[in-house]
Design an enzyme around this catalytic site. Structure first.
Site, PDB file in Angstrom:
ATOM      1  N   LYS A  52       0.701  -1.281  -0.079  1.00  0.00           N
ATOM      2  CA  LYS A  52      -0.197  -0.448  -0.087  1.00  0.00           C
ATOM      3  C   LYS A  52       0.656   1.141   0.660  1.00  0.00           C
ATOM      4  O   LYS A  52       0.400   2.000  -0.472  1.00  0.00           O
ATOM      5  CB  LYS A  52      -0.749  -0.070   1.491  1.00  0.00           C
ATOM      6  CG  LYS A  52      -2.209  -0.827   1.432  1.00  0.00           C
ATOM      7  CD  LYS A  52      -2.477  -0.953   2.547  1.00  0.00           C
ATOM      8  CE  LYS A  52      -4.342  -2.035   2.178  1.00  0.00           C
ATOM      9  NZ  LYS A  52      -4.504  -2.539   3.489  1.00  0.00           N
ATOM     10  N   GLN A  96      -5.421  -1.200   9.449  1.00  0.00           N
ATOM     11  CA  GLN A  96      -4.837  -2.476   9.131  1.00  0.00           C
ATOM     12  C   GLN A  96      -5.577  -4.072   9.945  1.00  0.00           C
ATOM     13  O   GLN A  96      -5.638  -3.561  11.399  1.00  0.00           O
ATOM     14  CB  GLN A  96      -3.879  -2.922   9.116  1.00  0.00           C
ATOM     15  CG  GLN A  96      -3.033  -4.424   7.753  1.00  0.00           C
ATOM     16  CD  GLN A  96      -3.888  -4.379   6.647  1.00  0.00           C
ATOM     17  OE1 GLN A  96      -3.743  -3.198   5.773  1.00  0.00           O
ATOM     18  NE2 GLN A  96      -4.206  -5.266   6.216  1.00  0.00           N
ATOM     19  N   ASP A 119     -11.153   2.836   4.555  1.00  0.00           N
ATOM     20  CA  ASP A 119     -11.927   1.587   3.971  1.00  0.00           C
ATOM     21  C   ASP A 119     -13.384   1.044   3.817  1.00  0.00           C
ATOM     22  O   ASP A 119     -13.872   0.577   2.992  1.00  0.00           O
ATOM     23  CB  ASP A 119     -11.694   0.796   5.242  1.00  0.00           C
ATOM     24  CG  ASP A 119     -10.539   0.871   5.386  1.00  0.00           C
ATOM     25  OD1 ASP A 119      -9.699  -0.296   4.006  1.00  0.00           O
ATOM     26  OD2 ASP A 119      -9.297   0.085   5.857  1.00  0.00           O
TER      27      ASP A 119
HETATM   28  N1  GUN Z   1      -7.152  -6.470   6.031  1.00  0.00           N
HETATM   29  C1  GUN Z   1      -7.228  -7.486   4.935  1.00  0.00           C
HETATM   30  N2  GUN Z   1      -7.488  -6.702   3.736  1.00  0.00           N
HETATM   31  C2  GUN Z   1      -7.876  -5.174   4.546  1.00  0.00           C
HETATM   32  C3  GUN Z   1      -8.900  -4.694   4.111  1.00  0.00           C
HETATM   33  O1  GUN Z   1      -9.012  -3.813   3.439  1.00  0.00           O
HETATM   34  N3  GUN Z   1      -8.732  -2.771   5.063  1.00  0.00           N
HETATM   35  C4  GUN Z   1      -8.055  -3.338   6.093  1.00  0.00           C
HETATM   36  N4  GUN Z   1      -8.184  -2.307   7.156  1.00  0.00           N
HETATM   37  N5  GUN Z   1      -7.395  -3.978   6.520  1.00  0.00           N
HETATM   38  C5  GUN Z   1      -7.707  -5.655   6.258  1.00  0.00           C
END
Ligand code: GUN
Length: 281
Positions: A52, A96, A119
């Site tokens: 990311k 996350q 998100d």
């Molecule tokens: N962990 C796995 N996928 C995601 C996501 O799309 N967002 C977040 N914040 N954590 C994750």
């Protein structure tokens, strides 16, 4: 059969986003900022967050990762989110998941300002999405949606079957397909005749986390099939779709890896830019 090249489509999207960031920089003399909070040592999370950060930098966003040990107190995290909420240089905040057990996930999500919730997990964004109002949309279903639209721009009246009902994928995926006038069936572990339901789908999106659940004879000829699964097995990483079998039946299919995964990150960047633009209005 069309092998849906998520890597290539995500790259194209990132190129577009990069251009958009340059224009925003000229217009506002600043760029959108993404802050990711990463707690603990979960290995997949480390990889996701690194990707990311790398992608955010590539498209020209201001990107920051805040790391805490597993033992961090919930209050420390909530206070940091409060601080980021007030920081004008931060357009988007992502915590996350998964989180350590002693930290209340829902509390964390609800502390993030809805306008910075890249998100799309905040109840305000969930509600806005289901009401058809402007909202952040969870990155993975948004990525799936963009892939489906590449193959079939007009989804009017199509039958879509979503396998899995999670807040992360299944439910928001359903909302996006409904908005496109699909007739959507949400299936899950208690669904009686899962095969029969899948067979009705012009579109199938599988997001259940069961390796190769959806077999070739579960899929209607010329369906569009999107595989969100990432399952570790003895033979390596596989999706929720039995790829070899389904590839003989479907019109279009995403591979794992290289399908939905790259789109998720590109959509996170897209969401960050959208949050920035809304904040400038
Ligand atoms: N962990 C796995 N996928 C995601 C996501 O799309 N967002 C977040 N914040 N954590 C994750």
């Amino acid at each position: 059969m069309i092998l849906i090249d998520g890597k290539k489509i995500a790259l194209e999207l990132r190129e577009e986003l990069k251009e958009e960031v340059s224009k925003l920089k000229l217009k506002y003399n600043k760029v959108p900022g993404l802050t990711v909070i990463l707690i603990g040592e979960d290995p997949p999370s480390q990889i996701y967050v690194r990707n990311k950060e790398k992608s955010a930098n590539e498209v020209g966003l201001k990107s920051e990762v805040i790391r805490y040990p597993d033992s961090v107190e919930e209050k420390t995290v909530l206070d940091k989110i409060d601080e980021l909420n007030k920081d004008e240089s931060v357009s988007g905040i992502l915590v996350q998941l998964p989180l350590p057990k002693h930290i209340d996930k829902q509390k964390v999500i609800e502390t993030i300002l809805p306008s910075k919730d890249v998100d799309g997990f905040h109840p305000m964004n969930v509600g806005n999405l289901s009401s058809g109002y402007e909202s952040s949309v969870p990155c993975t279903p948004l990525g799936c949606y963009l892939l489906i639209k590449k193959i079939e721009p007009n989804l009017n009246g199509k039958k879509a079957v979503v396998v899995g009902r999670s807040n992360l994928n299944g439910k928001p995926m359903t909302q996006l397909l409904l908005k496109e006038n699909c007739t959507v069936t949400i299936t899950h572990s208690k669904t009686k005749d899962l095969k029969g339901e899948c067979l009705k789908g012009d579109i199938i999106v599988a997001a259940v986390g069961i390796p190769e659940l959806v077999k070739g004879d579960w899929v209607k000829k010329d369906a569009i099939v999107i595989d969100v699964g990432i399952n570790k097995t003895d033979k390596g990483i596989v999706g929720d779709i039995a790829f070899d079998e389904v590839s003989k039946i479907a019109k279009a299919l995403t591979p794992v890896p290289g399908g939905v995964g790259p789109m998720t990150i590109a959509c996170l960047l897209k969401n960050t830019i959208e949050c920035f633009k809304r904040s400038q209005k």
